[in-house]
Design an enzyme around this catalytic site. Structure first.
Site, PDB file in Angstrom:
ATOM      1  N   ASN A   1       0.829  -1.194   0.000  1.00  9.33           N
ATOM      2  CA  ASN A   1       0.000   0.000   0.000  1.00  9.33           C
ATOM      3  C   ASN A   1       0.872   1.257   0.000  1.00  9.33           C
ATOM      4  O   ASN A   1       2.096   1.175   0.119  1.00  9.33           O
ATOM      5  CB  ASN A   1      -0.939  -0.017   1.212  1.00  9.33           C
ATOM      6  CG  ASN A   1      -2.293   0.585   0.901  1.00  9.33           C
ATOM      7  OD1 ASN A   1      -2.379   1.534   0.128  1.00  9.33           O
ATOM      8  ND2 ASN A   1      -3.344   0.056   1.508  1.00  9.33           N
TER       9      ASN A   1
ATOM     10  N   HIS B   1      23.462   3.151  11.746  1.00  8.71           N
ATOM     11  CA  HIS B   1      24.643   3.982  11.984  1.00  8.71           C
ATOM     12  C   HIS B   1      25.343   3.507  13.250  1.00  8.71           C
ATOM     13  O   HIS B   1      24.709   2.919  14.145  1.00  8.71           O
ATOM     14  CB  HIS B   1      24.246   5.455  12.168  1.00  8.71           C
ATOM     15  CG  HIS B   1      23.589   6.072  10.986  1.00  8.71           C
ATOM     16  ND1 HIS B   1      24.273   6.660   9.959  1.00  8.71           N
ATOM     17  CD2 HIS B   1      22.267   6.172  10.651  1.00  8.71           C
ATOM     18  CE1 HIS B   1      23.427   7.116   9.061  1.00  8.71           C
ATOM     19  NE2 HIS B   1      22.204   6.825   9.450  1.00  8.71           N
TER      20      HIS B   1
ATOM     21  N   GLY C   1      -0.912  -0.904   9.131  1.00 10.23           N
ATOM     22  CA  GLY C   1      -0.332   0.381   8.756  1.00 10.23           C
ATOM     23  C   GLY C   1       0.678   0.895   9.774  1.00 10.23           C
ATOM     24  O   GLY C   1       0.658   0.539  10.951  1.00 10.23           O
TER      25      GLY C   1
ATOM     26  N   THR D   1      11.750  -4.993  16.378  1.00  9.26           N
ATOM     27  CA  THR D   1      13.189  -4.928  16.643  1.00  9.26           C
ATOM     28  C   THR D   1      13.834  -6.305  16.728  1.00  9.26           C
ATOM     29  O   THR D   1      15.060  -6.409  16.713  1.00  9.26           O
ATOM     30  CB  THR D   1      13.454  -4.184  17.964  1.00  9.26           C
ATOM     31  OG1 THR D   1      12.838  -4.900  19.038  1.00  9.26           O
ATOM     32  CG2 THR D   1      12.897  -2.766  17.907  1.00  9.26           C
ATOM     33  N   LYS D   2      13.004  -7.366  16.830  1.00  9.06           N
ATOM     34  CA  LYS D   2      13.525  -8.725  16.950  1.00  9.06           C
ATOM     35  C   LYS D   2      12.785  -9.650  16.000  1.00  9.06           C
ATOM     36  O   LYS D   2      11.710  -9.317  15.497  1.00  9.06           O
ATOM     37  CB  LYS D   2      13.370  -9.226  18.387  1.00  9.06           C
ATOM     38  CG  LYS D   2      14.165  -8.432  19.412  1.00  9.06           C
ATOM     39  CD  LYS D   2      13.965  -9.002  20.811  1.00  9.06           C
ATOM     40  CE  LYS D   2      14.773  -8.217  21.837  1.00  9.06           C
ATOM     41  NZ  LYS D   2      14.583  -8.750  23.219  1.00  9.06           N
TER      42      LYS D   2
ATOM     43  N   LYS E   1      -0.250 -13.530  20.194  1.00  8.98           N
ATOM     44  CA  LYS E   1      -0.961 -14.801  20.110  1.00  8.98           C
ATOM     45  C   LYS E   1      -0.386 -15.640  18.978  1.00  8.98           C
ATOM     46  O   LYS E   1       0.314 -15.129  18.095  1.00  8.98           O
ATOM     47  CB  LYS E   1      -2.460 -14.573  19.864  1.00  8.98           C
ATOM     48  CG  LYS E   1      -2.776 -13.881  18.546  1.00  8.98           C
ATOM     49  CD  LYS E   1      -4.283 -13.649  18.356  1.00  8.98           C
ATOM     50  CE  LYS E   1      -5.030 -14.934  18.212  1.00  8.98           C
ATOM     51  NZ  LYS E   1      -6.477 -14.700  17.893  1.00  8.98           N
TER      52      LYS E   1
END
Length: 231
Positions: free
Chosen positions: A110, A140, A169, A192-193, A210
């Site tokens: 999208n 960085h 979204g 992040t994981k 879940k």
């Protein structure tokens, strides 16, 4: 931006794709990003003025790994039907390079996607992306003495998104993340994981919410027992 001038550009590119420190403002990388920016601007400007085949040709300019189109058929409806498995992308769409991105069949993106493909970004088949999803395979150094604004080196890590995932979204995926097959990422999440196959995650940072029950999940774990979810 006085970056080093005595660097081998091909060695610098190899370091970039390997996730090692590299310099982003050397001429060859500037040229590649400019080329990608021009291709994205063209697609975003002309997408709604042309048919599906021409849209896909512009998408291939942004993401060259997408397969060549089959020969054009005389009947417009038949020609569009034979293109149905190719990725569908709504503008605006932006990539850093595009040449380090793979997108599988029957994938929908999208509007508002941004892909920073310093390292490889692999998107599987039948993946659905909501608006404003950002995939960041760029990073960085944490140490500002190394980072040095525009003068210092950068780095990154690859992102892998397996088949049949769904992103709400405004999701951000950080460098080095693998999202397993059939996973759902709730809207607004920052991932992040790694995300296990056939699970729902959400939040900032995204956490397990879940498991997803599906005959596809049952079949998947039969053939991938090493990835079986913990009870």
């Amino acid at each position: 931006m006085p970056q080093p001038t005595d660097i081998d550009t091909q060695d610098n590119l190899k370091k970039m794709l390997a996730g090692e420190l590299y310099y982003a403002f050397l001429p060859n990388l500037l040229d590649e990003r400019k080329k990608a920016s021009i291709a994205c601007a063209k697609f975003n400007r002309l997408h709604h003025e042309v048919g599906r085949r021409d849209q896909l040709e512009m998408i291939r300019e942004m993401v060259p790994s997408i397969a060549e189109l089959p020969a054009k058929l005389d009947d417009p409806a038949e020609d569009e039907a034979q293109l149905s498995a190719f990725p569908w992308i709504e503008p605006p769409f932006r990539v850093d390079y595009g040449s380090h991105v793979e997108i599988g069949d029957n994938t929908f993106i999208n509007f508002g996607m941004v892909v920073l493909d310093t390292c490889h970004v692999k998107i599987g088949s039948r993946v659905l992306f909501g608006p404003n999803v950002h995939l960041y395979a760029a990073s960085h150094p944490l140490d500002p003495a190394i980072r040095k604004g525009l003068d210092g080196p950068e780095n990154g890590k690859p992102i892998t998104i397996e088949d049949d995932c769904w992103f709400g979204g405004n999701v951000t995926v950080c460098p080095g993340v693998t999202i397993g097959r059939g996973a759902t990422i709730a809207a607004g999440s920052v991932v992040t994981k790694n995300v296990a196959p056939f699970t729902v995650v959400g939040g900032n940072p995204a956490k397990h919410l879940k498991d997803i029950e599906s005959p596809w999940a049952d079949e998947y774990f039969k053939t991938h027992p090493e990835k079986k979810r913990k009870a």
